[in-house]
Every structure is written in structure tokens, then in C-alpha cells.
Scaffold this motif. Structure first.
Motif, PDB file in Angstrom:
ATOM      1  N   ALA A 182      79.532 -36.491  18.860  1.00  0.00           N
ATOM      2  CA  ALA A 182      78.452 -36.041  19.602  1.00  0.00           C
ATOM      3  C   ALA A 182      77.459 -35.251  18.567  1.00  0.00           C
ATOM      4  N   ALA A 183      76.973 -35.937  17.903  1.00  0.00           N
ATOM      5  CA  ALA A 183      76.113 -35.214  16.950  1.00  0.00           C
ATOM      6  C   ALA A 183      74.531 -35.115  17.619  1.00  0.00           C
ATOM      7  N   ASP A 184      73.833 -34.115  17.505  1.00  0.00           N
ATOM      8  CA  ASP A 184      72.535 -33.714  17.900  1.00  0.00           C
ATOM      9  C   ASP A 184      71.423 -34.133  16.685  1.00  0.00           C
ATOM     10  N   LEU A 185      70.615 -35.004  16.897  1.00  0.00           N
ATOM     11  CA  LEU A 185      69.639 -35.316  15.807  1.00  0.00           C
ATOM     12  C   LEU A 185      68.258 -35.007  16.284  1.00  0.00           C
ATOM     13  N   SER A 186      68.189 -34.446  17.389  1.00  0.00           N
ATOM     14  CA  SER A 186      66.678 -34.313  18.152  1.00  0.00           C
ATOM     15  C   SER A 186      65.840 -33.758  17.041  1.00  0.00           C
ATOM     16  N   ALA A 187      64.596 -34.326  16.860  1.00  0.00           N
ATOM     17  CA  ALA A 187      63.489 -34.035  15.968  1.00  0.00           C
ATOM     18  C   ALA A 187      63.840 -33.863  14.610  1.00  0.00           C
ATOM     19  N   ALA A 188      65.068 -34.459  14.056  1.00  0.00           N
ATOM     20  CA  ALA A 188      65.297 -34.286  12.977  1.00  0.00           C
ATOM     21  C   ALA A 188      64.643 -35.489  11.947  1.00  0.00           C
ATOM     22  N   THR A 189      64.464 -35.185  10.620  1.00  0.00           N
ATOM     23  CA  THR A 189      63.797 -36.016   9.575  1.00  0.00           C
ATOM     24  C   THR A 189      64.862 -36.517   8.944  1.00  0.00           C
ATOM     25  N   LEU A 190      65.248 -38.137   8.594  1.00  0.00           N
ATOM     26  CA  LEU A 190      66.160 -38.340   7.822  1.00  0.00           C
ATOM     27  C   LEU A 190      65.658 -39.354   6.812  1.00  0.00           C
ATOM     28  N   ARG A 191      65.799 -39.160   5.568  1.00  0.00           N
ATOM     29  CA  ARG A 191      65.572 -39.978   4.369  1.00  0.00           C
ATOM     30  C   ARG A 191      66.751 -40.119   3.384  1.00  0.00           C
ATOM     31  N   ASP A 192      66.711 -41.638   3.292  1.00  0.00           N
ATOM     32  CA  ASP A 192      68.022 -41.740   2.460  1.00  0.00           C
ATOM     33  C   ASP A 192      69.482 -41.503   3.053  1.00  0.00           C
TER      34      ASP A 192
END
Length: 233
Positions: free
Chosen positions: A179-189
Motif C-alpha cells: 500500500a505504498a503512496d507515490l503521489s507526486a513522487a519523482t523516480l530516477r533509476d
């Protein structure tokens, strides 16, 4: 003093052959440590080369403190205030507690092992070359945090909140992500292939910049379809 490794390639959660850059892991080599005297934490305190063992810091205020070349083993951190603390070149083993406040803190070259924590506040924090191995952390608040070269290995994360966070070279290895929340997150590698299960409660649209496995794609297909407005019958 901590020496930095180059990260692990290949295997579950590794980055070999995927085009995603591996996280650089900390390799902490502590000097000979002095036993902590058992006093209470102090705001803006300076702790260097100390061995904290079975200490109860529940409810204490160490806001702004600096921990350098320290080992904290089996310490209680219930409602401990470590706001804007700096934890550098240190090892934390089997910490336990609920409501630990590490908001806007800095963790660099840190190994955290077998944690039993709930409601940890790390919003606005900066984590660089951090290894979190084993244990279980409930409701980890990493909103607007900056994670660079961070590895979650063999641990269970329940309802972690990465809302608005920046994740760069982050790996999940043999790790449960629920149940992870990635709202508005920025992912690189970001390598999510070693997360089982991989459950995204919010922010499925933020997975650009991450790598997942074919099996994970199939598991996430209903959520992805709903996000895209696709009706599956």
C-alpha cells in the motif's frame, strides 16, 4: 568512518542488464567506540564515536543533534524527537518504537538493521547511501524527502508514504512493499523488481523512471488500466 561501495548488480532487485543504475551502498567501518554514559539526549548535542546499547530514549528531545561514527543497538525510540538531527557514518541495530520524529533530518552512510518501528516521521529528510535491512516499518512518512543511493533489503514496509519525494538510485531487494503512496513522487533509476508483493495504493502514474518485472506488470495491470481509464470486462 564509512566507505562507499558500488552497489550490487544482478539478481532479484539488482540492476544488472536493466539499464537502471545500481545504488551505492554504505560500508560503515566504525572506530573503537566508547560506551554512552546513559544520560538523556540533548537538543543540538554532539555525539561522536559512542556505543548506545539498550538505551531508552522514549520521549526525549535530541532535536538538531549530530551522531557521528556511532552504534545504536536495541534502543527504544518511542516519541523520541530527533528533528533535524544528523546521523552520519553510523549503524543502528534493532531500534524499536512508535512515533519517532526524524523530520528534516540527514542520514548519510547509515546502516539500519532489524528495525521494529511505526509512524516514523522522515518527511523532508535527506537520505544518502543508506541501507535498511530486515525488520518491519509501519506507516513510514517520507513525504518530500530526498533519497539517493538507498537500499531496502529483506524488510517489510507497510503503507510507506513517498508523496512528493525524490528517489534516485533506490533499490528494493527481497522487500515487501504494501500500500505504498507515490503521489507526486519523482523516480530516477528506481529498481522495484525485488519487491514482493508490490502494492501501489496511490501514484501509479509516477512509476516512470522505475523498473519492474513482467510478473509485477501483470499484477499491477488492473490498477494501470483504471488509471488510464480503460474498462476491462
Amino acid at each position: 568512518m564509512a566507505r562507499t561501495g558500488t552497489g550490487r548488480a544482478g539478481g532479484a532487485g539488482g540492476s544488472g542488464g536493466s539499464g537502471v543504475r545500481a545504488a551505492r551502498r554504505p560500508e560503515v567501518r566504525l572506530p573503537e567506540l566508547e560506551p554512552y554514559d546513559g544520560g538523556e539526549l540533548e537538543p543540538d548535542g554532539d555525539y561522536d564515536g559512542l556505543d548506545f546499547r539498550d538505551a531508552d530514549f522514549a520521549g526525549q528531545d535530541g532535536g538538531g543533534a549530530r551522531f557521528m561514527d556511532c552504534a545504536l543497538t536495541a534502543c527504544a525510540l518511542d516519541e523520541t524527537r530527533l528533528y533535524r538531527a544528523r546521523i552520519l557514518d553510523s549503524v543502528l541495530t534493532a531500534p524499536r518504537g512508535v512515533g519517532t520524529d526524524l523530520a528534516e533530518s540527514t542520514l548519510r552512510d547509515v546502516e539500519l538493521t532489524d528495525a521494529r518501528l511505526g509512524g516514523v516521521q522522515l518527511h523532508g529528510a535527506a537520505l544518502e547511501r543508506v541501507l535498511i535491512r530486515g525488520g518491519k516499518i509501519d506507516c513510514l512518512n517520507l513525504r518530500r524527502a530526498r533519497l539517493k543511493d538507498v537500499v531496502f533489503e529483506g524488510c517489510v514496509l507497510v503503507e510507506p508514504d513517498f508523496g512528493g519525494a525524490e528517489l534516485t538510485r533506490v533499490e528494493f531487494v527481497d522487500c515487501a512493499l504494501r500500500a505504498a503512496d507515490l503521489s507526486a513522487a519523482t523516480l530516477r533509476d528506481v529498481d522495484l523488481r525485488g519487491a514482493a508483493p508490490l502494492e501501489i495504493a496511490r501514484g501509479i502514474d509516477r512509476l516512470s523512471g522505475a523498473v519492474i518485472s513482467t510478473g509485477q506488470l501483470l499484477d499491477l495491470a488492473p490498477v494501470l488500466a483504471a488509471e488510464a481509464g480503460i474498462r476491462v470486462e
